[in-house]
Every structure is written in C-alpha cells, then in structure tokens.
Motif scaffolding. Structure first.
Motif, short mmCIF file in Angstrom:
data_model
loop_
_atom_site.label_atom_id
_atom_site.label_comp_id
_atom_site.label_asym_id
_atom_site.label_seq_id
_atom_site.Cartn_x
_atom_site.Cartn_y
_atom_site.Cartn_z
N MET A 30 0.85 -1.19 0.00
CA MET A 30 0.00 0.00 0.00
C MET A 30 0.89 1.24 0.00
SD MET A 30 -3.17 1.30 0.23
CE MET A 30 -4.31 0.24 1.17
N ARG A 31 0.63 2.15 -0.96
CA ARG A 31 1.39 3.39 -1.05
C ARG A 31 0.53 4.54 -0.53
NH1 ARG A 31 5.24 4.86 -6.08
NH2 ARG A 31 6.15 2.94 -5.23
N PHE A 32 1.10 5.33 0.37
CA PHE A 32 0.44 6.49 0.96
C PHE A 32 0.98 7.72 0.23
CE2 PHE A 32 0.50 3.05 3.85
CZ PHE A 32 -0.52 3.21 4.78
N VAL A 33 0.13 8.36 -0.56
CA VAL A 33 0.56 9.43 -1.45
C VAL A 33 -0.14 10.73 -1.07
CG1 VAL A 33 0.73 10.22 -3.84
CG2 VAL A 33 0.85 7.76 -3.33
N VAL A 34 0.64 11.82 -1.00
CA VAL A 34 0.07 13.17 -0.92
C VAL A 34 0.63 13.95 -2.10
CG1 VAL A 34 0.01 15.33 0.35
CG2 VAL A 34 -0.28 13.17 1.57
N ALA A 35 -0.25 14.43 -2.98
CA ALA A 35 0.17 15.10 -4.21
C ALA A 35 -0.66 16.35 -4.43
CB ALA A 35 0.03 14.15 -5.40
N GLY A 36 0.02 17.42 -4.82
CA GLY A 36 -0.67 18.65 -5.17
C GLY A 36 -1.41 19.30 -4.02
N ALA A 37 -1.00 19.05 -2.80
CA ALA A 37 -1.67 19.66 -1.65
C ALA A 37 -1.26 21.12 -1.52
CB ALA A 37 -1.33 18.90 -0.38
N THR A 38 -2.10 21.90 -0.86
CA THR A 38 -1.81 23.32 -0.65
C THR A 38 -1.94 23.65 0.82
OG1 THR A 38 -4.04 24.26 -0.78
CG2 THR A 38 -2.96 23.70 -2.87
N MET A 39 -1.39 24.79 1.21
CA MET A 39 -1.44 25.23 2.59
C MET A 39 -2.83 25.71 2.99
SD MET A 39 0.78 28.74 2.15
CE MET A 39 0.87 28.97 3.91
N ARG A 40 -3.78 25.65 2.09
CA ARG A 40 -5.15 26.04 2.40
C ARG A 40 -6.04 24.86 2.73
NH1 ARG A 40 -3.74 28.96 -2.06
NH2 ARG A 40 -4.89 27.55 -3.44
N ARG A 41 -5.50 23.62 2.58
CA ARG A 41 -6.35 22.45 2.82
C ARG A 41 -5.53 21.31 3.37
NH1 ARG A 41 -9.93 19.16 -1.75
NH2 ARG A 41 -11.09 17.84 -0.27
N TYR A 42 -6.04 20.68 4.41
CA TYR A 42 -5.37 19.54 5.00
C TYR A 42 -5.43 18.34 4.06
CZ TYR A 42 -4.30 15.73 8.23
OH TYR A 42 -3.75 14.62 8.84
N ALA A 43 -4.29 17.70 3.83
CA ALA A 43 -4.20 16.52 2.97
C ALA A 43 -3.67 15.36 3.79
CB ALA A 43 -3.28 16.78 1.78
#
Length: 255
Positions: A30-43
């Motif tokens: 299982m891969r845990f990916v965070v991509a394209g997140a911004t400081m305006r929204r919790y990812a």
C-alpha cells in the motif's frame, strides 16, 4: 494480524484519503501518497483500525510486537509515521479530545518543532513514547503554564524538564531517515517499557511506555506543529507541489 494488502486490504481498516491524499495498491503493498496539496487544505493518506470506536475499545495494548516493512520514496513535507496512539484530537465520532498517548515511528519536517525529550530535536525521524493520561502526568497539569514560563529562564529548563518528561513517559531517539529501500521496523511494546529495532538492530530501549488501549495508524500528511516546553505553539499546512509517498508492504501485530 498479518496484513500484506493483497489481493486487497483486510476488513477492519478505515481508509482516509482527503485533500490530495491517496491510498494506492502497488505490487509491493500500500502506497500512501500526498500530491498537489496546498497550505489552504489539510491533505492526508491514512489507514487506522480505531475510527468510530470508543477509546476503551481500541484494539491494542501491551505486551505486543509490531513489525512494519516500509520505505519512503521521497522527502516528506509534513508528518508521517506508523505505530499506536489514542487519537487524542482526531474526529472519531462523538469521542472528546484527550491528552496524548502514543508509541510509534514518527516524522515531522520543519517548520515543525516538538522537542518533548530533552536533547532530542523536535523534528526529523524518531522513535517515541508518550503518555500524558496517567495520574503522575496529570499532577503537572495545574502548573503547566508556570513550567513553560520557568523553562524560558537560563538553566531552569535543563533542571526541570527531566522531571516533567519522566512524568509524561516521554522517551525519544532519532533514527536514520528511511529511503526507497524496504526496511523492517519493529516495535516491542512491553508492560514496563519499549524496544525499537530497524532490520533487527536495536535503535532505542526505554522503560517508558503508554498504558491502556491504543489504535494502529499509518499516515502521510502536509501539516506542521510547534509545541515546545518553553510555551511556543503553532500549527499550519504546507504546499506539496509534486508528490510525496511512503509505502508499506506488511503490517504484523503479534500479541
């Protein structure tokens, strides 16, 4: 419990994919990916086995042995890790926030700064224990503001914080940053302490460990937190213009 995520994750996991967080099945696990997140929204990309349960029904307690085979393919901006905690401020139904208890492999990137153990940096990869829910820990609660003020005075923090740290069952040690090679991370949660190993080599031993029941969690997100013994506090989110990921090939829990 012995989870390899194939052909699919076992029943009982709560899968969280929010704000640019994704859980992706790969040939390895299982891969845990965070991509394209911004400081305006919790990812967040996360799995856990406690969401929706009252804390007295969380699945795990000492003694047990946790084995996680994992790798980290990119530098992480935010926090990441795996292990056990009491989800002190997580949105788990109608359960109220509580003081933290945890035993885990944990990472936080700058500007995060949480130096709970004297002499151990407040960011980076580390192994850690804490239990602020015990009677011994709660005795310090009424004087916590005074302690944080006193810690700002020269020489006071060095003399005082050892006592507070012991009362909170805090024990931490830095570990080498994981890379894109799968390694075996082992946590032995004992009734009177804990032992942490990487690829069979002991990296930290302590007589501090949380009591009571905790839940398993593994995650990657984009948040930072500042909480220091000198009363410095802050929280925020980080931009992730590309993608960052952690991959887990196996989770084994033996009681």
């Amino acid at each position: 419990m012995n989870e390899t995520f194939h052909p699919r994750p076992q029943p009982g996991w709560r899968l969280t994919q929010t704000g640019g967080g994704r859980l992706v099945l790969t040939p390895e696990g299982m891969r845990f990916v965070v991509a394209g997140a911004t400081m305006r929204r919790y990812a967040n990309a996360q799995i856990d086995d406690y969401t929706g349960l009252p804390r007295h029904r969380f699945p795990w307690h000492a003694p047990l042995r946790l084995t996680v085979v994992a790798r980290v393919g990119t530098p992480v901006r935010g926090t990441a890790g795996f292990g056990f905690w009491n989800a002190p401020i997580s949105p788990i139904g109608k359960v109220l926030p509580v003081l933290p208890a945890a035993i885990w492999f944990f990472y936080a990137s700058p500007p995060a700064n949480m130096p709970l153990a004297y002499g151990v940096p407040g960011f980076g990869w580390k192994v850690a224990t804490i239990d602020a829910t015990t009677r011994r820990a709660l005795r310090w609660a009424p004087v916590a503001p005074l302690v944080m003020l006193a810690n700002r005075l020269p020489g006071i923090y060095e003399r005082l914080w050892h006592h507070v740290q012991r009362a909170l069952s805090v024990s931490e040690a830095t570990i080498p940053p994981p890379d894109d090679t799968f390694r075996t991370f082992t946590l032995e949660w004992l009734t009177g302490g804990a032992r942490f190993l990487i690829d069979g080599q002991v990296v930290h031993e302590t007589d501090c460990a949380p009591r009571g029941r905790l839940g398993f969690v593994a995650w990657v997100d984009n948040q930072w937190l500042i909480a220091t013994p000198r009363g410095e506090f802050g929280w925020g989110l980080l931009d992730i213009p590309g993608a960052q990921w952690m991959e887990i090939a196996r989770v084994r829990i033996e009681g």
